[in-house]
Design a protein around this motif. Structure first.
Motif, PDB file in Angstrom:
ATOM      1  N   VAL A  97       0.863  -1.183   0.000  1.00 20.74           N
ATOM      2  CA  VAL A  97       0.000   0.000   0.000  1.00 20.74           C
ATOM      3  C   VAL A  97       0.899   1.232   0.000  1.00 20.74           C
ATOM      4  O   VAL A  97       1.860   1.307   0.769  1.00 20.74           O
ATOM      5  CB  VAL A  97      -0.928   0.010   1.244  1.00 20.74           C
ATOM      6  CG1 VAL A  97      -1.758   1.280   1.295  1.00 20.74           C
ATOM      7  CG2 VAL A  97      -1.819  -1.224   1.264  1.00 20.74           C
ATOM      8  N   LEU A  98       0.573   2.197  -0.842  1.00 25.23           N
ATOM      9  CA  LEU A  98       1.316   3.453  -0.915  1.00 25.23           C
ATOM     10  C   LEU A  98       1.132   4.234   0.379  1.00 25.23           C
ATOM     11  O   LEU A  98       0.016   4.386   0.870  1.00 25.23           O
ATOM     12  CB  LEU A  98       0.821   4.282  -2.099  1.00 25.23           C
ATOM     13  CG  LEU A  98       1.561   5.580  -2.397  1.00 25.23           C
ATOM     14  CD1 LEU A  98       2.992   5.305  -2.832  1.00 25.23           C
ATOM     15  CD2 LEU A  98       0.816   6.360  -3.480  1.00 25.23           C
ATOM     16  N   LEU A  99       2.244   4.724   0.932  1.00 28.42           N
ATOM     17  CA  LEU A  99       2.175   5.539   2.149  1.00 28.42           C
ATOM     18  C   LEU A  99       1.817   6.980   1.792  1.00 28.42           C
ATOM     19  O   LEU A  99       2.079   7.436   0.679  1.00 28.42           O
ATOM     20  CB  LEU A  99       3.524   5.509   2.876  1.00 28.42           C
ATOM     21  CG  LEU A  99       3.947   4.156   3.441  1.00 28.42           C
ATOM     22  CD1 LEU A  99       5.352   4.240   4.023  1.00 28.42           C
ATOM     23  CD2 LEU A  99       2.966   3.670   4.490  1.00 28.42           C
ATOM     24  N   PRO A 100       1.241   7.711   2.746  1.00 29.16           N
ATOM     25  CA  PRO A 100       0.948   9.129   2.486  1.00 29.16           C
ATOM     26  C   PRO A 100       2.230   9.885   2.133  1.00 29.16           C
ATOM     27  O   PRO A 100       3.314   9.533   2.593  1.00 29.16           O
ATOM     28  CB  PRO A 100       0.380   9.627   3.817  1.00 29.16           C
ATOM     29  CG  PRO A 100      -0.079   8.399   4.532  1.00 29.16           C
ATOM     30  CD  PRO A 100       0.820   7.288   4.078  1.00 29.16           C
ATOM     31  N   LYS A 101       2.082  10.927   1.316  1.00 27.29           N
ATOM     32  CA  LYS A 101       3.235  11.746   0.903  1.00 27.29           C
ATOM     33  C   LYS A 101       3.922  12.332   2.132  1.00 27.29           C
ATOM     34  O   LYS A 101       3.273  12.770   3.065  1.00 27.29           O
ATOM     35  CB  LYS A 101       2.788  12.891  -0.008  1.00 27.29           C
ATOM     36  CG  LYS A 101       2.237  12.443  -1.327  1.00 27.29           C
ATOM     37  CD  LYS A 101       3.341  12.270  -2.321  1.00 27.29           C
ATOM     38  CE  LYS A 101       2.745  11.948  -3.680  1.00 27.29           C
ATOM     39  NZ  LYS A 101       3.633  11.253  -4.526  1.00 27.29           N
ATOM     40  N   ARG A 102       5.257  12.345   2.093  1.00 24.60           N
ATOM     41  CA  ARG A 102       6.075  12.932   3.151  1.00 24.60           C
ATOM     42  C   ARG A 102       6.987  13.985   2.545  1.00 24.60           C
ATOM     43  O   ARG A 102       7.068  14.118   1.327  1.00 24.60           O
ATOM     44  CB  ARG A 102       6.901  11.858   3.860  1.00 24.60           C
ATOM     45  CG  ARG A 102       6.105  10.670   4.389  1.00 24.60           C
ATOM     46  CD  ARG A 102       5.039  11.053   5.332  1.00 24.60           C
ATOM     47  NE  ARG A 102       5.568  11.039   6.676  1.00 24.60           N
ATOM     48  CZ  ARG A 102       4.831  11.162   7.747  1.00 24.60           C
ATOM     49  NH1 ARG A 102       3.553  11.324   7.648  1.00 24.60           N
ATOM     50  NH2 ARG A 102       5.375  11.143   8.922  1.00 24.60           N
ATOM     51  N   ASP A 103       7.727  14.688   3.355  1.00 27.31           N
ATOM     52  CA  ASP A 103       8.562  15.791   2.899  1.00 27.31           C
ATOM     53  C   ASP A 103       9.884  15.372   2.271  1.00 27.31           C
ATOM     54  O   ASP A 103      10.598  16.212   1.756  1.00 27.31           O
ATOM     55  CB  ASP A 103       8.860  16.739   4.070  1.00 27.31           C
ATOM     56  CG  ASP A 103       7.603  17.446   4.548  1.00 27.31           C
ATOM     57  OD1 ASP A 103       6.664  17.599   3.740  1.00 27.31           O
ATOM     58  OD2 ASP A 103       7.566  17.835   5.716  1.00 27.31           O
ATOM     59  N   PHE A 104      10.252  14.097   2.303  1.00 29.73           N
ATOM     60  CA  PHE A 104      11.569  13.702   1.822  1.00 29.73           C
ATOM     61  C   PHE A 104      11.602  13.367   0.331  1.00 29.73           C
ATOM     62  O   PHE A 104      12.620  12.949  -0.185  1.00 29.73           O
ATOM     63  CB  PHE A 104      12.152  12.551   2.646  1.00 29.73           C
ATOM     64  CG  PHE A 104      11.180  11.448   2.947  1.00 29.73           C
ATOM     65  CD1 PHE A 104      10.914  10.460   2.021  1.00 29.73           C
ATOM     66  CD2 PHE A 104      10.543  11.416   4.173  1.00 29.73           C
ATOM     67  CE1 PHE A 104      10.025   9.450   2.314  1.00 29.73           C
ATOM     68  CE2 PHE A 104       9.656  10.396   4.474  1.00 29.73           C
ATOM     69  CZ  PHE A 104       9.388   9.413   3.537  1.00 29.73           C
ATOM     70  N   GLY A 105      10.509  13.569  -0.391  1.00 29.99           N
ATOM     71  CA  GLY A 105      10.534  13.516  -1.839  1.00 29.99           C
ATOM     72  C   GLY A 105      10.473  12.162  -2.513  1.00 29.99           C
ATOM     73  O   GLY A 105      10.618  12.076  -3.719  1.00 29.99           O
ATOM     74  N   GLY A 129      -2.741   0.524  10.234  1.00 28.71           N
ATOM     75  CA  GLY A 129      -1.448   1.006  10.720  1.00 28.71           C
ATOM     76  C   GLY A 129      -1.073   2.339  10.109  1.00 28.71           C
ATOM     77  O   GLY A 129      -0.567   3.238  10.799  1.00 28.71           O
ATOM     78  N   ILE A 130      -1.319   2.499   8.817  1.00 28.26           N
ATOM     79  CA  ILE A 130      -1.035   3.776   8.148  1.00 28.26           C
ATOM     80  C   ILE A 130      -1.888   4.887   8.741  1.00 28.26           C
ATOM     81  O   ILE A 130      -1.404   5.963   9.045  1.00 28.26           O
ATOM     82  CB  ILE A 130      -1.255   3.643   6.623  1.00 28.26           C
ATOM     83  CG1 ILE A 130      -0.174   2.758   6.008  1.00 28.26           C
ATOM     84  CG2 ILE A 130      -1.250   5.029   5.965  1.00 28.26           C
ATOM     85  CD1 ILE A 130      -0.427   2.376   4.551  1.00 28.26           C
ATOM     86  N   ALA A 131      -3.184   4.598   8.913  1.00 20.28           N
ATOM     87  CA  ALA A 131      -4.088   5.616   9.464  1.00 20.28           C
ATOM     88  C   ALA A 131      -3.684   5.999  10.888  1.00 20.28           C
ATOM     89  O   ALA A 131      -3.722   7.185  11.253  1.00 20.28           O
ATOM     90  CB  ALA A 131      -5.522   5.095   9.449  1.00 20.28           C
ATOM     91  N   ARG A 132      -3.273   5.039  11.674  1.00 18.40           N
ATOM     92  CA  ARG A 132      -2.937   5.287  13.072  1.00 18.40           C
ATOM     93  C   ARG A 132      -1.608   6.035  13.221  1.00 18.40           C
ATOM     94  O   ARG A 132      -1.470   6.924  14.063  1.00 18.40           O
ATOM     95  CB  ARG A 132      -2.866   3.987  13.837  1.00 18.40           C
ATOM     96  CG  ARG A 132      -2.566   4.195  15.335  1.00 18.40           C
ATOM     97  CD  ARG A 132      -2.460   2.919  16.118  1.00 18.40           C
ATOM     98  NE  ARG A 132      -3.709   2.170  16.008  1.00 18.40           N
ATOM     99  CZ  ARG A 132      -3.810   0.877  16.262  1.00 18.40           C
ATOM    100  NH1 ARG A 132      -2.743   0.173  16.608  1.00 18.40           N
ATOM    101  NH2 ARG A 132      -4.969   0.253  16.147  1.00 18.40           N
TER     102      ARG A 132
END
Length: 119
Positions: free
Chosen positions: A77-85, A113-116
């Motif tokens: 599952v793709l993780l939410p976008k983060r600042d590290f590009g 787990g991603i949501a939490r």
């Protein structure tokens, strides 16, 4: 959902070269083939690939089976976008038979787990 990607496709995804339109389209006799960097027997039509990609987007996860190692797979599952590009995924790997038996449960645990922890 089972996604019959050619083995080289995983390497192309990891390299990010799918983002380059010229890589998707190919040139000359390879035009319209995503797998033009692959051996001929692993070529993949762009329309067929996009059907698979759109299914992954719709479902929100990918289940790869037997791509790198026979009888092994990964549900990712793709993780939410983060600042590290970089785009990152969270995946659970193992024997395909076990992943298939518990597919819905595994996808639910990953999403929970991603949501939490990452939303």
């Amino acid at each position: 959902m089972d996604h019959p990607f050619p083995k080289r496709f995983v390497e192309i995804l990891n390299s990010g070269s799918l983002r380059d339109k010229h890589k998707l389209r190919g040139t000359g006799s390879d035009a319209g083939h995503v797998g033009f960097v692959c051996p001929k027997e692993e070529h993949f039509e762009l329309n067929a690939l996009m059907k698979i990609v759109n299914g992954i987007r719709r479902d929100g996860y990918m289940f790869s089976k037997h791509i790198v190692v026979q009888d092994a797979g990964v549900i990712a599952v793709l993780l939410p976008k983060r600042d590290f590009g970089r785009d990152l995924v969270l995946g659970v790997g193992g024997p395909v038979s076990r992943l298939e038996e518990r597919q819905d449960e595994i996808v639910a645990f990953i999403r929970e787990g991603i949501a939490r922890h990452l939303s």
